[in-house]
Design a protein around this motif. Structure first.
Motif, PDB file in Angstrom:
ATOM      1  N   MET B   1      -5.082 -15.168   9.192  1.00  0.00           N
ATOM      2  CA  MET B   1      -5.023 -16.389   7.831  1.00  0.00           C
ATOM      3  C   MET B   1      -5.714 -14.275   7.016  1.00  0.00           C
ATOM      4  SD  MET B   1      -5.515 -19.095   6.729  1.00  0.00           S
ATOM      5  CE  MET B   1      -4.176 -18.607   5.626  1.00  0.00           C
ATOM      6  N   VAL B   2      -4.913 -14.552   5.828  1.00  0.00           N
ATOM      7  CA  VAL B   2      -5.543 -13.586   5.148  1.00  0.00           C
ATOM      8  C   VAL B   2      -6.970 -14.000   4.022  1.00  0.00           C
ATOM      9  CG1 VAL B   2      -3.640 -14.136   3.773  1.00  0.00           C
ATOM     10  CG2 VAL B   2      -4.935 -12.170   2.884  1.00  0.00           C
ATOM     11  N   LYS B   3      -7.458 -12.324   4.402  1.00  0.00           N
ATOM     12  CA  LYS B   3      -8.684 -13.098   3.928  1.00  0.00           C
ATOM     13  C   LYS B   3      -9.433 -11.869   2.753  1.00  0.00           C
ATOM     14  CE  LYS B   3     -10.420 -11.991   8.216  1.00  0.00           C
ATOM     15  NZ  LYS B   3     -11.544 -12.055   8.751  1.00  0.00           N
ATOM     16  N   MET B   4     -10.710 -12.059   2.162  1.00  0.00           N
ATOM     17  CA  MET B   4     -10.917 -10.740   0.928  1.00  0.00           C
ATOM     18  C   MET B   4     -10.377  -9.540   1.113  1.00  0.00           C
ATOM     19  SD  MET B   4     -13.945 -11.532  -1.096  1.00  0.00           S
ATOM     20  CE  MET B   4     -13.235 -13.056  -2.374  1.00  0.00           C
ATOM     21  N   ILE B   5     -10.605  -9.532   2.391  1.00  0.00           N
ATOM     22  CA  ILE B   5     -10.917  -7.608   2.578  1.00  0.00           C
ATOM     23  C   ILE B   5      -9.683  -7.218   2.385  1.00  0.00           C
ATOM     24  CG2 ILE B   5     -10.505  -8.393   5.243  1.00  0.00           C
ATOM     25  CD1 ILE B   5     -12.867  -5.614   3.820  1.00  0.00           C
ATOM     26  N   ASP B   6      -8.546  -8.210   2.890  1.00  0.00           N
ATOM     27  CA  ASP B   6      -7.237  -7.648   3.018  1.00  0.00           C
ATOM     28  C   ASP B   6      -6.617  -6.795   2.002  1.00  0.00           C
ATOM     29  OD1 ASP B   6      -7.120  -7.536   6.625  1.00  0.00           O
ATOM     30  OD2 ASP B   6      -6.596 -10.118   5.416  1.00  0.00           O
ATOM     31  N   VAL B   7      -7.498  -7.966   1.113  1.00  0.00           N
ATOM     32  CA  VAL B   7      -7.055  -8.137  -0.549  1.00  0.00           C
ATOM     33  C   VAL B   7      -7.299  -6.891  -1.174  1.00  0.00           C
ATOM     34  CG1 VAL B   7      -7.410  -9.250  -2.790  1.00  0.00           C
ATOM     35  CG2 VAL B   7      -6.594 -10.464  -0.736  1.00  0.00           C
ATOM     36  N   ALA B   8      -8.311  -6.096  -0.722  1.00  0.00           N
ATOM     37  CA  ALA B   8      -9.487  -4.925  -0.994  1.00  0.00           C
ATOM     38  C   ALA B   8      -8.900  -4.105  -0.638  1.00  0.00           C
ATOM     39  CB  ALA B   8     -10.785  -5.547  -1.201  1.00  0.00           C
ATOM     40  N   LYS B   9      -8.336  -3.835   0.638  1.00  0.00           N
ATOM     41  CA  LYS B   9      -7.592  -3.233   0.952  1.00  0.00           C
ATOM     42  C   LYS B   9      -6.054  -2.714   0.192  1.00  0.00           C
ATOM     43  CE  LYS B   9      -9.303  -2.624   5.218  1.00  0.00           C
ATOM     44  NZ  LYS B   9      -9.601  -3.450   6.659  1.00  0.00           N
ATOM     45  N   ARG B  10      -5.104  -3.291   0.148  1.00  0.00           N
ATOM     46  CA  ARG B  10      -4.288  -3.550  -0.589  1.00  0.00           C
ATOM     47  C   ARG B  10      -4.798  -2.638  -1.996  1.00  0.00           C
ATOM     48  NH1 ARG B  10       0.976  -5.777  -1.327  1.00  0.00           N
ATOM     49  NH2 ARG B  10       1.693  -5.743   0.944  1.00  0.00           N
ATOM     50  N   ALA B  11      -5.282  -3.145  -2.402  1.00  0.00           N
ATOM     51  CA  ALA B  11      -5.909  -3.024  -3.929  1.00  0.00           C
ATOM     52  C   ALA B  11      -6.689  -1.610  -3.943  1.00  0.00           C
ATOM     53  CB  ALA B  11      -5.849  -4.403  -4.621  1.00  0.00           C
ATOM     54  N   ASN B  12      -6.766  -1.214  -3.092  1.00  0.00           N
ATOM     55  CA  ASN B  12      -7.873  -0.169  -2.992  1.00  0.00           C
ATOM     56  C   ASN B  12      -9.193   0.210  -3.425  1.00  0.00           C
ATOM     57  OD1 ASN B  12      -7.027   2.525  -1.478  1.00  0.00           O
ATOM     58  ND2 ASN B  12      -5.418   1.917  -3.311  1.00  0.00           N
ATOM     59  N   VAL B  13      -9.675  -1.816  -3.333  1.00  0.00           N
ATOM     60  CA  VAL B  13     -11.077  -1.469  -4.056  1.00  0.00           C
ATOM     61  C   VAL B  13     -12.024  -2.673  -2.905  1.00  0.00           C
ATOM     62  CG1 VAL B  13      -9.701  -2.399  -6.108  1.00  0.00           C
ATOM     63  CG2 VAL B  13     -10.529  -3.665  -4.698  1.00  0.00           C
ATOM     64  N   SER B  14     -13.148  -2.757  -3.734  1.00  0.00           N
ATOM     65  CA  SER B  14     -13.907  -3.279  -2.049  1.00  0.00           C
ATOM     66  C   SER B  14     -14.386  -4.364  -2.454  1.00  0.00           C
ATOM     67  CB  SER B  14     -15.372  -2.801  -2.734  1.00  0.00           C
ATOM     68  OG  SER B  14     -16.136  -3.720  -3.802  1.00  0.00           O
ATOM     69  N   THR B  15     -14.845  -5.664  -1.455  1.00  0.00           N
ATOM     70  CA  THR B  15     -14.205  -6.977  -1.026  1.00  0.00           C
ATOM     71  C   THR B  15     -15.542  -7.314  -2.663  1.00  0.00           C
ATOM     72  OG1 THR B  15     -16.372  -7.030  -0.303  1.00  0.00           O
ATOM     73  CG2 THR B  15     -14.062  -7.653   1.141  1.00  0.00           C
ATOM     74  N   ALA B  16     -16.403  -6.402  -2.780  1.00  0.00           N
ATOM     75  CA  ALA B  16     -17.348  -7.249  -4.138  1.00  0.00           C
ATOM     76  C   ALA B  16     -16.445  -7.100  -5.650  1.00  0.00           C
ATOM     77  CB  ALA B  16     -18.102  -5.850  -4.506  1.00  0.00           C
ATOM     78  N   THR B  17     -15.864  -6.524  -5.190  1.00  0.00           N
ATOM     79  CA  THR B  17     -14.635  -6.246  -7.324  1.00  0.00           C
ATOM     80  C   THR B  17     -13.191  -6.948  -6.739  1.00  0.00           C
ATOM     81  OG1 THR B  17     -14.449  -4.063  -6.935  1.00  0.00           O
ATOM     82  CG2 THR B  17     -12.715  -4.582  -8.012  1.00  0.00           C
ATOM     83  N   VAL B  36      -5.330  -6.321  -8.368  1.00  0.00           N
ATOM     84  CA  VAL B  36      -5.936  -7.509  -7.011  1.00  0.00           C
ATOM     85  C   VAL B  36      -5.073  -8.253  -7.405  1.00  0.00           C
ATOM     86  CG1 VAL B  36      -8.328  -8.892  -7.019  1.00  0.00           C
ATOM     87  CG2 VAL B  36      -8.947  -6.150  -7.608  1.00  0.00           C
ATOM     88  N   MET B  37      -5.594  -8.924  -9.158  1.00  0.00           N
ATOM     89  CA  MET B  37      -4.694 -10.293  -9.013  1.00  0.00           C
ATOM     90  C   MET B  37      -2.826  -9.915  -8.371  1.00  0.00           C
ATOM     91  SD  MET B  37      -6.683 -12.649 -10.350  1.00  0.00           S
ATOM     92  CE  MET B  37      -5.686 -13.712 -11.348  1.00  0.00           C
ATOM     93  N   ALA B  41      -1.631 -12.893  -5.115  1.00  0.00           N
ATOM     94  CA  ALA B  41      -0.315 -13.094  -5.220  1.00  0.00           C
ATOM     95  C   ALA B  41      -0.024 -12.693  -3.867  1.00  0.00           C
ATOM     96  CB  ALA B  41       0.281 -12.689  -6.567  1.00  0.00           C
ATOM     97  N   GLU B  42       0.485 -11.224  -3.882  1.00  0.00           N
ATOM     98  CA  GLU B  42       1.371 -10.920  -3.307  1.00  0.00           C
ATOM     99  C   GLU B  42       0.670 -10.841  -1.073  1.00  0.00           C
ATOM    100  OE1 GLU B  42       2.553  -6.517  -5.344  1.00  0.00           O
ATOM    101  OE2 GLU B  42       1.390  -6.359  -3.494  1.00  0.00           O
ATOM    102  N   LEU B  43      -0.409 -11.427  -1.425  1.00  0.00           N
ATOM    103  CA  LEU B  43      -0.651 -11.536   0.007  1.00  0.00           C
ATOM    104  C   LEU B  43      -0.789 -13.151   0.181  1.00  0.00           C
ATOM    105  CD1 LEU B  43      -3.012  -9.276   0.438  1.00  0.00           C
ATOM    106  CD2 LEU B  43      -0.647  -8.703   2.001  1.00  0.00           C
ATOM    107  N   ASN B  44      -0.815 -13.696  -1.504  1.00  0.00           N
ATOM    108  CA  ASN B  44      -1.353 -15.339  -1.250  1.00  0.00           C
ATOM    109  C   ASN B  44      -2.027 -15.762  -0.358  1.00  0.00           C
ATOM    110  OD1 ASN B  44      -0.035 -18.006  -1.336  1.00  0.00           O
ATOM    111  ND2 ASN B  44       0.321 -18.322   0.669  1.00  0.00           N
ATOM    112  N   TYR B  45      -3.163 -14.768  -1.013  1.00  0.00           N
ATOM    113  CA  TYR B  45      -4.383 -15.188  -0.771  1.00  0.00           C
ATOM    114  C   TYR B  45      -5.161 -16.552  -1.611  1.00  0.00           C
ATOM    115  CZ  TYR B  45      -9.794 -14.821  -0.560  1.00  0.00           C
ATOM    116  OH  TYR B  45     -10.806 -14.589  -0.195  1.00  0.00           O
ATOM    117  N   GLN B  46      -5.955 -16.869  -0.008  1.00  0.00           N
ATOM    118  CA  GLN B  46      -6.037 -18.611  -0.836  1.00  0.00           C
ATOM    119  C   GLN B  46      -8.221 -18.205  -0.374  1.00  0.00           C
ATOM    120  OE1 GLN B  46      -5.212 -20.855  -1.533  1.00  0.00           O
ATOM    121  NE2 GLN B  46      -2.809 -20.665  -1.563  1.00  0.00           N
ATOM    122  N   PRO B  47      -8.541 -18.645  -1.015  1.00  0.00           N
ATOM    123  CA  PRO B  47      -9.741 -18.103  -0.614  1.00  0.00           C
ATOM    124  C   PRO B  47     -10.299 -18.702   0.161  1.00  0.00           C
ATOM    125  CG  PRO B  47      -9.382 -18.578  -2.791  1.00  0.00           C
ATOM    126  CD  PRO B  47      -8.511 -18.273  -2.375  1.00  0.00           C
TER     127      PRO B  47
END
Lengths: 332, 332
Positions: B1-17, B36-37, B41-47
């Motif tokens: 399951m993709v989580k926020m940290i994965d999105v953060a890494k891919r976008a080169n930002v922190s989870t806070a962002t 980030v958006m 989308a790319e990871l199909n992240y669902q919070p």
DNA sequence: TATTGTTATGTAATCGTTTACATTTTATAT
DNA sequence: ATATAAAATGTAAACGATTACATAACAATA
């Protein structure tokens, strides 16, 4: 807000033990268990379900998508679902789609976001691809309808068989011109009931007469409108099998307005056995779906899926029953 | 399951962002937001809503306790509630109590355990003390009923006024012997409608005649039974005001069975305007409750309570409308 | 250019249970 | 008594998002 650590301290144990008392009492020594229970009582501790759900990533909640909550059939199914759910410590979240496809799609996010542990669809307009995508990932059960070539568990009745039964009842009373008002033909159920009607005709050596077959949409109004058409035929039908009670009632209203008596001049059989069928004048002969049982069966199936993600899709076909009241006239 | 940290890494930002993009987009620079958006989308992240609810200790879910989901009035109210809820990003959990008090008490735990952020009661048999305890701690709204001296927000209609209107309509048609079948007298609503009936009598210079007043319980069967009693009186009533449509229908059935025609020999007015009132023969004259609006109003009130815990209990009284159909006969 | 203020982002603690694993206690066998 | 196994309990690391606070980047002003 008092939390688990408070209980633990008061009982002189660790939170692990408190947790075990709550979730696995038999793994804790009697004496300890009592101490903990007492602390819980004294502090009036209420476990934080949000934390629990988060930690276990389970919500013990399931979603039921209902096309129309006001419909007796659906509310009875929901009742069956709820009973079984509560017995198994599950909660039921109701999604009322009001036959609105978009709303149904919206509800799916509850599943994707793991807001609920599983889903029961009571008839659905969701496309097969989406449904396949979902069933591959989450526990889903389809109630009352079914789809071909789908790997989705279903609970349903044999609409064709019971449609045949209903029509056959009219034919066995001697009627030769038996009309049929179907449900919307975007719906498998409608086809099945209609096929059953055709089966009955065949079995009684009668030919299909397309003028006697009309498409409604399960609503009172559609029954009323279609009956007006049927009554304007040169050769009026002497009997009607309507694919829903509501349509049967609408049809009877149309007949009455033309001075045609039911059942004397027109015998009618409906389908569903909604609450008002017995209150209606005349009492409606109809096919009673075991709605409550269908609900419980769906929930049971869903629980199996939840417990065992490898559970193979299953199909349960329940029995319906023809309830004979006044609207079909007496045998003779 | 993709989580926020994965999105953060891919976008080169922190989870806070990432979190901010989701909850507070305007606090993030346009460019970053887009990055980030895109990752989302790319990871199909669902919070993970469970984590979110836990962290924020809010569920964005409210509970509606319904005495009987199959009843048109309640399902319409639920519809109104749902519409407003969805608009405000809330989910609705339906608790069907089936008029079972214990089940209602069970549902309260959902509130105590913060499983839901608030609760709407559509008529309730919960005792005042418990209710006071709950309203002191949690947002609660009572719809359709009301209680005296309670610090609980309510949405309702003026049952007394509209009961009077219904009875007055019959009296204005010239009837002198107007009977009343009330709802169960464990219920404030029943008293109010009955008081309205009595008000109308008084205003028309008529005395209360207890033989013409009978207690039902809102169901078809009770209307049927009570009408049989009324029809066995020496001086039969020529008109009836029933406190619910179902009872009115039951009463009409009883009348028909004795060969008494409605409206010629007996004029009838019901209350509720349920779905079948217009389908019934004869069409039922009745008081239409603005059920959907009552639902929305309840949800709005509840939202105010949720947003502002210091919100003072409020009362909203909505207007009903007398719908004249055939069952009361024509004026003359 | 230095100074100050503003805005955007990052760091890391936090929410309260559950549970894998470690440790202690108790029971059983020798 | 000792060794061993089994049962009971404790320790502490998760679960994944949010957010207070710290820091960095940028803009505005003197």
């Amino acid at each position: 807000m008092v939390k688990m650590i408070d209980v633990a301290k008061r009982a002189n144990v660790s939170t692990a033990t408190v947790s075990r008392v709550l979730r696995n009492p038999e793994s804790v020594k009697e004496l300890t268990r009592e101490k903990v229970m007492q602390s819980i009582a004294e502090l009036n501790y209420q476990p934080n379900v949000l934390a629990r759900h988060f930690r276990r990533s389970k919500t013990n909640t399931i979603l039921v998508i209902v096309p129309n909550i006001a419909n007796t059939i659906f509310s009875q199914m929901v009742q069956g679902i709820e009973e079984t759910a509560v017995q198994n410590n599950y909660r039921v979240l109701l999604g009322n789609s009001n036959r609105n496809v978009e709303k149904e799609y919206d509800f799916l996010d509850l599943l994707r976001q793991r807001h609920v542990d599983g889903m029961i669809l009571l008839s659905s307009r969701i496309d097969i691809d989406t449904l396949n995508e979902l069933t591959a990932q989450f526990p889903v059960v389809l109630a009352s309808e079914y789809l071909n070539n789908m790997s989705i568990s279903t609970v349903r009745i044999d609409n064709r068989k019971h449609g045949k039964e209903a029509a056959a009842h009219l034919l066995s009373l001697g009627h030769k011109r038996v009309a049929h008002i179907s449900g919307g033909l975007n719906n498998r159920i409608s086809f099945d009931r209609q096929d059953g009607y055709l089966d009955a005709l065949t079995e009684h050596g009668l030919k299909r007469d397309n003028r006697l077959i009309r498409e409604g949409d399960f609503t009172f109004t559609s029954g009323y409108n279609q009956m007006q058409e049927l009554l304007s035929l040169r050769d009026r039908p002497t009997a009607l099998f309507a694919a829903s009670d509501e349509m049967a009632m609408g049809a009877i209203k149309a007949a009455k307005e033309k001075g045609i008596n039911v059942p004397e001049d027109l015998a009618v059989v409906g389908f569903d056995n909604i609450r008002f069928s017995s209150f209606f004048e005349p009492g409606l002969t109809t096919v009673a779906q075991p709605a409550v049982e269908m609900g419980s069966a769906s929930m049971e199936l869903l629980l199996e899926h939840i417990k065992d993600p490898n559970f193979k899709p299953a199909e349960r076909v329940l029995k319906s029953e023809l309830i004979v009241r006044e609207s079909c006239g007496l045998k003779g």
